[in-house]
Design an enzyme around this catalytic site. Sequence first.
Site, PDB file in Angstrom:
ATOM      1  N   HIS A  32       1.359  -1.238  -0.315  1.00 49.77           N
ATOM      2  CA  HIS A  32      -0.106   0.101  -0.104  1.00 49.77           C
ATOM      3  C   HIS A  32       0.721   1.415  -0.149  1.00 49.77           C
ATOM      4  CE1 HIS A  32      -3.990   2.118   1.580  1.00 49.77           C
ATOM      5  NE2 HIS A  32      -2.380   2.951   1.199  1.00 49.77           N
ATOM      6  N   HIS A  75       1.497   5.382  -2.028  1.00 44.95           N
ATOM      7  CA  HIS A  75       0.991   6.609  -2.875  1.00 44.95           C
ATOM      8  C   HIS A  75       2.042   7.016  -3.466  1.00 44.95           C
ATOM      9  CE1 HIS A  75      -3.313   6.492  -0.331  1.00 44.95           C
ATOM     10  NE2 HIS A  75      -2.365   5.975   0.414  1.00 44.95           N
ATOM     11  N   LYS A  78      -9.725  -0.755  -5.469  1.00 48.06           N
ATOM     12  CA  LYS A  78      -9.841   0.371  -4.010  1.00 48.06           C
ATOM     13  C   LYS A  78     -10.897   0.886  -3.601  1.00 48.06           C
ATOM     14  CE  LYS A  78      -7.688   2.255  -0.063  1.00 48.06           C
ATOM     15  NZ  LYS A  78      -7.213   3.363  -0.131  1.00 48.06           N
ATOM     16  N   HIS A  98     -10.100   1.401   2.034  1.00 49.83           N
ATOM     17  CA  HIS A  98     -10.498   2.565   3.182  1.00 49.83           C
ATOM     18  C   HIS A  98     -11.610   2.474   3.837  1.00 49.83           C
ATOM     19  CE1 HIS A  98      -8.777   5.657   4.542  1.00 49.83           C
ATOM     20  NE2 HIS A  98      -9.636   6.694   5.138  1.00 49.83           N
ATOM     21  N   HIS A 150      -4.476  -0.533   5.934  1.00 50.87           N
ATOM     22  CA  HIS A 150      -4.066   0.505   7.477  1.00 50.87           C
ATOM     23  C   HIS A 150      -4.716   0.503   8.621  1.00 50.87           C
ATOM     24  CE1 HIS A 150      -6.745   3.361   4.921  1.00 50.87           C
ATOM     25  NE2 HIS A 150      -5.607   3.437   4.259  1.00 50.87           N
ATOM     26  N   ASP A 153       1.705   2.594   3.862  1.00 47.59           N
ATOM     27  CA  ASP A 153       0.622   3.579   3.196  1.00 47.59           C
ATOM     28  C   ASP A 153       1.120   5.306   3.493  1.00 47.59           C
ATOM     29  OD1 ASP A 153      -1.688   5.109   2.960  1.00 47.59           O
ATOM     30  OD2 ASP A 153      -2.377   5.570   4.931  1.00 47.59           O
TER      31      ASP A 153
HETATM   32  C1  NCD Z   1      -3.489   8.996   2.201  1.00 48.38           C
HETATM   33  C2  NCD Z   1      -3.429   9.931   0.515  1.00 48.38           C
HETATM   34  O1  NCD Z   1      -2.797  11.223   1.466  1.00 48.38           O
HETATM   35  O2  NCD Z   1      -3.400  10.141  -0.042  1.00 48.38           O
HETATM   36  N1  NCD Z   1      -2.683  10.069   3.232  1.00 48.38           N
HETATM   37  C3  NCD Z   1      -3.244   9.415   4.339  1.00 48.38           C
HETATM   38  O3  NCD Z   1      -3.299  10.009   5.519  1.00 48.38           O
HETATM   39  N2  NCD Z   1      -3.199   7.897   4.473  1.00 48.38           N
HETATM   40  C4  NCD Z   1      -4.719   8.323   1.639  1.00 48.38           C
HETATM   41  C5  NCD Z   1      -5.115   7.706   2.609  1.00 48.38           C
HETATM   42  O4  NCD Z   1      -4.237   6.628   1.939  1.00 48.38           O
HETATM   43  O5  NCD Z   1      -5.901   7.720   2.872  1.00 48.38           O
HETATM   44 ZN    ZN Z   2      -3.125   5.078   1.278  1.00 50.20          ZN
END
Ligand code: NCD
Ligand code: ZN
Length: 345
Positions: free
Chosen positions: A14, A16, A100, A137, A175, A248
């Site tokens: 996971h 970003h 997702k 999520h 998460h 995450d």
């Molecule tokens: C994530 C993001 O910034 O894209 N932020 C986070 O706090 N984890 C989005 C997410 O996974 O909730």
């Molecule tokens: Zn995330």
Amino acid sequence: MTDSLTIRRPDDWHVHLRDGAMLKGVAHHTARQFARAIVMPNLSPPVTTSAAGAAYRERILAALPEGMAFEPLITCYLTDNLDPEEIARGHGEGVFTAAKLYPAHATTGSAHGVTDIANIYSVLERMQAIDMPLLIHGEVTDHEVDIFDREAVFIERILTKVVRDFPQLRIVFEHITTKDAVDFVRDSGPNIAATITPQHLHINRNAMFAGGIRPHAYCLPVAKREFHRLALREAAVSGNPKYFLGTDSAPHSLSAKESACGCAGIFNAPFALESYALVFEEEGALDRLEGFASIHGPNFYKLPLNEGTVTLRKMATPVPESLDCEGTPVSPFHAGEEIGWRFEG
Ligand code: NCD
Ligand code: ZN
């Protein structure tokens, strides 16, 4: 006393990676430590078609330094009116590893998310039929529900129903932050698993208010009470194959975090394995790190285990206050601290 640890090369289930300059600034941190990663689709606009997914995969690969081996696994962002055919096609073409579910407005980049789970029942039906994993999520978005209860209420109101209605669907509860989620996953069938981030193993909700407001400790789902953190640690080091590594890592610029309305997200990619290793060491479970980081995830996703190994050395590693990500300063998790492990490759 262990002074180095060698494990099968791990994956991040996971992450970003963003897009544009930020993608170029952060992707190499993940690719340095992990062979593969499940890449979140909450771009602007979100990744909702097979063509967009394939193009994003190319942009990720192009953003990496020459010769860096890394396999991005792309996910499809579920919206209220996505065609089950498009998802199935993307999966069949090998573009989408999973899809997702963001409840609309639950977190950063979720404005196009699902407003009512009933709206995606035909998609879930199809995903179950083709054995495509659903990543969730898990927070309700109802503002009447206290923010610290949103995960537990999601289990009660939504997840229990989805698991009942799609008993064969493979689901990753992403998460997780509560004992409720740990227990739910443990007590569900083998098709229900969860990722756990380093921050939720290290911090509880007090970290956001330690001597003042601490925006860099803020992510979603938000860190909870200490007993939840302890339950997460116990789950992560338990050896139970239902729990595996998902950082995450969610980079935001310093200015977006240090603001009157700071963004949710913690950028943990640069020292991710070191951070997990510290937890496993503290729990006396370094021998279980490999399962959590390198084995449980691929087995759940029905993907081959990675070849090769990585080594972590026990030595003081200072974490900088901020890192330059292609011109944007970003504060990493553990900023200003010293972690007792160093990733050597
Ligand atoms: C994530 C993001 O910034 O894209 N932020 C986070 O706090 N984890 C989005 C997410 O996974 O909730
Ligand atoms: Zn995330």
